[in-house]
Design an enzyme around this catalytic site. Structure first.
Site, PDB file in Angstrom:
ATOM      1  N   ASP A  23       3.254   9.679  -0.382  1.00  7.10           N
ATOM      2  CA  ASP A  23       2.118   8.864   0.050  1.00  7.10           C
ATOM      3  C   ASP A  23       1.859   7.810  -1.020  1.00  7.10           C
ATOM      4  OD1 ASP A  23      -0.155   8.030   1.454  1.00  7.10           O
ATOM      5  OD2 ASP A  23      -0.789  10.085   1.870  1.00  7.10           O
ATOM      6  N   HIS A  67       0.825  -1.223   0.000  1.00  7.95           N
ATOM      7  CA  HIS A  67       0.000   0.000   0.000  1.00  7.95           C
ATOM      8  C   HIS A  67       0.852   1.263   0.000  1.00  7.95           C
ATOM      9  CE1 HIS A  67      -4.025  -1.864   0.826  1.00  7.95           C
ATOM     10  NE2 HIS A  67      -3.216  -2.885   1.052  1.00  7.95           N
TER      11      HIS A  67
HETATM   12  P1  ADP Z   1      -3.077   6.429   5.418  1.00  5.99           P
HETATM   13  O1  ADP Z   1      -3.433   5.114   4.838  1.00  5.99           O
HETATM   14  O2  ADP Z   1      -1.630   6.767   5.357  1.00  5.99           O
HETATM   15  O3  ADP Z   1      -3.621   6.652   6.767  1.00  5.99           O
HETATM   16  P2  ADP Z   1      -5.094   7.468   3.574  1.00  5.99           P
HETATM   17  O4  ADP Z   1      -5.462   8.874   3.262  1.00  5.99           O
HETATM   18  O5  ADP Z   1      -4.908   6.597   2.397  1.00  5.99           O
HETATM   19  O6  ADP Z   1      -3.787   7.543   4.491  1.00  5.99           O
HETATM   20  O7  ADP Z   1      -6.214   6.804   4.456  1.00  5.99           O
HETATM   21  C1  ADP Z   1      -6.640   7.369   5.662  1.00  5.99           C
HETATM   22  C2  ADP Z   1      -7.977   6.770   6.031  1.00  5.99           C
HETATM   23  O8  ADP Z   1      -8.215   7.062   7.412  1.00  5.99           O
HETATM   24  C3  ADP Z   1      -9.124   7.378   5.237  1.00  5.99           C
HETATM   25  O9  ADP Z   1     -10.049   6.366   4.890  1.00  5.99           O
HETATM   26  C4  ADP Z   1      -9.721   8.376   6.218  1.00  5.99           C
HETATM   27  O10 ADP Z   1     -11.111   8.549   6.054  1.00  5.99           O
HETATM   28  C5  ADP Z   1      -9.432   7.747   7.558  1.00  5.99           C
HETATM   29  N1  ADP Z   1      -9.272   8.786   8.587  1.00  5.99           N
HETATM   30  C6  ADP Z   1      -8.460   9.843   8.544  1.00  5.99           C
HETATM   31  N2  ADP Z   1      -8.622  10.623   9.633  1.00  5.99           N
HETATM   32  C7  ADP Z   1      -9.558  10.052  10.368  1.00  5.99           C
HETATM   33  C8  ADP Z   1     -10.174  10.378  11.618  1.00  5.99           C
HETATM   34  N3  ADP Z   1      -9.828  11.455  12.321  1.00  5.99           N
HETATM   35  N4  ADP Z   1     -11.094   9.536  12.077  1.00  5.99           N
HETATM   36  C9  ADP Z   1     -11.435   8.435  11.378  1.00  5.99           C
HETATM   37  N5  ADP Z   1     -10.895   8.081  10.211  1.00  5.99           N
HETATM   38  C10 ADP Z   1      -9.966   8.872   9.703  1.00  5.99           C
HETATM   39  C1  G6P Z   2      -1.143   3.004   6.285  1.00  4.69           C
HETATM   40  C2  G6P Z   2      -0.507   1.653   6.093  1.00  4.69           C
HETATM   41  C3  G6P Z   2      -1.409   0.573   6.693  1.00  4.69           C
HETATM   42  C4  G6P Z   2      -1.715   0.912   8.148  1.00  4.69           C
HETATM   43  C5  G6P Z   2      -2.307   2.314   8.267  1.00  4.69           C
HETATM   44  C6  G6P Z   2      -2.576   2.746   9.705  1.00  4.69           C
HETATM   45  O1  G6P Z   2      -2.317   3.017   5.572  1.00  4.69           O
HETATM   46  O2  G6P Z   2      -0.286   1.404   4.711  1.00  4.69           O
HETATM   47  O3  G6P Z   2      -0.792  -0.681   6.620  1.00  4.69           O
HETATM   48  O4  G6P Z   2      -2.590  -0.035   8.712  1.00  4.69           O
HETATM   49  O5  G6P Z   2      -1.420   3.247   7.668  1.00  4.69           O
HETATM   50  O6  G6P Z   2      -1.429   2.600  10.485  1.00  4.69           O
HETATM   51  P1  G6P Z   2      -1.353   1.636  11.773  1.00  4.69           P
HETATM   52  O7  G6P Z   2       0.079   1.636  12.159  1.00  4.69           O
HETATM   53  O8  G6P Z   2      -2.243   2.288  12.793  1.00  4.69           O
HETATM   54  O9  G6P Z   2      -1.890   0.298  11.379  1.00  4.69           O
END
Ligand code: ADP
Ligand code: G6P
Length: 466
Positions: free
Chosen positions: A370, A162
């Site tokens: 990202d 990812h």
């Molecule tokens: P990452 O995978 O690095 O966290 P992404 O933008 O691809 O970044 O995905 C983040 C996910 O987490 C999204 O589906 C978003 O809706 C969710 N998210 C982000 N902030 C919050 C929050 N404060 N509460 C709940 N979900 C959240």
């Molecule tokens: C990114 C990574 C995921 C991970 C998520 C949240 O999306 O690609 O593998 O699960 O961040 O991070 P965490 O450490 O809380 O699982």
């Protein structure tokens, strides 16, 4: 032990610590792109998800969620430190994200990473029925494909990363680079977010393993490992229907009212992570205030930053710096009852996130690097009336698909300021043209299209899509 024909293996199970006293368990999505993406596909599919339930010590018994079975993997506190906080999130995570923070190479972590990967492989081997498809996710589990192949040569193995796969010169810094590359190439199909990643892996395979590597296939140990790009997406239908709900529409209106109805609203939503460029964004916004280009009277910023990986040193430091900076900006530019920035360090449920997406004038998504960034796609899916501007980093995987956003290099703070002003000044007509085109793209490139593309490439006759 019940076995499944589809097994997903990911570090984290898609639920948080909350199991009700009667043992019932709620499908509570942990913030983060991976859980969100897979949740949409698996909730109606007979499958087993192998993963960690977020607790320390003995794994709890978890009930099924609809047709999905959960197979928890236990971690001790030491394992959590060496495998998750250490090798996965202090070595691989920063290195794979352009080393925007210095990766830590601690020789003690490797053994733990390997032994935890073995435990995940054993769990997957146990729950996979003969000839099953096993789909392994992300950088935490990069050794699992090869370990599983040794245990269960009969299963079809997919691996999807990812996060970005780094350029060879960065990957070459890893002390265990050969094992990590071989581990991943134990899969039948290795999927990435961007084609460049497959190219990087082909170059590394030639250099480190002395094998023939092309951008779509690598010949290794008498097998062909296929590679390719499969950009992940979101449940577009879910976000669309959420954003039409009366509660969400009311909530969006309420947010605007509470912020001051005449003000323009900039919104950012991130896990609190140093790859997300939050500090660069705050600098740009604070300089716009300083230069008088935006005024607290007419513009406001909302930064949602959900806590993440809080036991990891770099993350604690980042949180302190951001909170200090938000305090400074509000102290310097805010007025009584009118802060320049609303900072929300808390999780939100999906409906409240959808309301925020609907309320914003400009969504500011400026990661330094990202893999994809699903927040950008969620914002677009939520804008039913084609209004709103998306400012998007060129260094997010999503930029390759959402070319009608206001693309920006977040390292260039002057450029970022300029782009923010452009987005704020854009005409409704220009915004609607851009938004319409991005929404059209997402309609045909949602999470189901992603899973279909990946799984049919892995196994053309996969039962999910027969
Ligand atoms: P990452 O995978 O690095 O966290 P992404 O933008 O691809 O970044 O995905 C983040 C996910 O987490 C999204 O589906 C978003 O809706 C969710 N998210 C982000 N902030 C919050 C929050 N404060 N509460 C709940 N979900 C959240
Ligand atoms: C990114 C990574 C995921 C991970 C998520 C949240 O999306 O690609 O593998 O699960 O961040 O991070 P965490 O450490 O809380 O699982």
């Amino acid at each position: 032990m019940r076995q499944s024909s589809l097994v997903v293996v990911a570090n984290r199970l898609p639920l948080d610590d909350n199991v009700a006293p009667d043992g019932a368990c709620e499908w509570r999505r942990s913030p983060g792109g991976l859980a969100g993406a897979l949740h949409a596909i698996l909730e109606q599919t007979p499958a087993t998800w192998v993963g960690w339930d977020g607790s320390i010590g003995e794994a709890r018994r978890l009930p099924d969620i609809g047709t999905l079975r959960l197979r928890p993997v236990a971690l001790t506190d030491d394992e959590l430190r060496g495998y998750y906080e250490g090798f996965a999130n202090s070595t691989l995570w920063p290195l794979y994200h352009d080393a925007v923070e210095q990766p830590v190479f601690d020789r003690g972590w490797w053994e733990t990473y390997r032994s935890v990967n073995r435990r995940f492989a054993e769990a997957a081997a146990e729950v996979a029925e003969p000839g099953a498809t096993v789909w392994i996710q992300d950088y935490h589990l990069q050794l699992v494909p090869q370990l599983l192949r040794e245990l269960r040569p009969d299963v079809m193995i997919g691996f999807f990363l990812h996060v970005p796969f780094p350029p060879p010169e960065l990957f070459m810094q890893l002390p265990r680079r050969v094992e990590l590359l071989r581990g991943m190439l134990g899969a039948d199909l290795v999927g990435f977010q961007r084609p460049q990643a497959a190219h990087n892996v082909a170059q590394l395979a030639a250099k480190l393993l002395d094998v023939h590597g092309a951008d779509d296939a690598i010949h290794l140990d008498g097998r062909i490992v296929r590679t390719g790009a499969f950009p992940v997406s979101i449940d577009v239908a879910e976000m669309r229907s959420l954003s039409a709900r009366p509660y969400v529409l009311n909530q969006a209106r309420q947010v605007r009212h509470d912020l001051g109805s005449h003000k323009r609203m900039l919104l950012s939503v991130d896990r609190l992570d140093y790859t997300k460029g939050i500090e660069h964004r705050l600098t740009a916004y604070s300089e716009l205030l300083r230069d008088g280009k935006v005024k607290v009277r007419d513009t406001v910023m909302v930064q949602v930053a959900v806590p993440s990986r809080e036991r990891v040193e770099n993350y604690r430091g980042l949180r302190d710096r951001i909170e200090r900076e938000v305090g400074r900006i509000n102290g310097e530019y805010g007025r009584v009852g009118e802060p320049a920035i609303h900072y929300l360090n808390q999780p939100f449920d999906r409906a409240d996130l959808a309301a925020l997406y609907q309320a914003a004038d400009v969504m500011v998504v400026t990661p330094l690097r990202d893999g994809m960034n699903l927040v950008a796609k969620e914002f677009v899916a939520a804008r039913r009336d084609n209004s709103g501007a998306l400012v998007l980093s060129e260094f997010a995987g999503a930029a390759a698909e959402l070319g009608d956003a206001f693309l920006v290099n977040p390292h260039d703070v002057d450029g970022l300021k300029e782009t923010l002003l452009q987005a704020l000044a854009a005409t409704p007509r220009d915004l609607a043209t851009r938004m319409k085109s991005m929404r059209g793209y997402l309609t045909t490139h949602d999470i189901h299209a992603w899973a279909r593309a990946y799984l049919t490439e892995l196994e053309p006759a996969h039962s999910l899509f027969r």
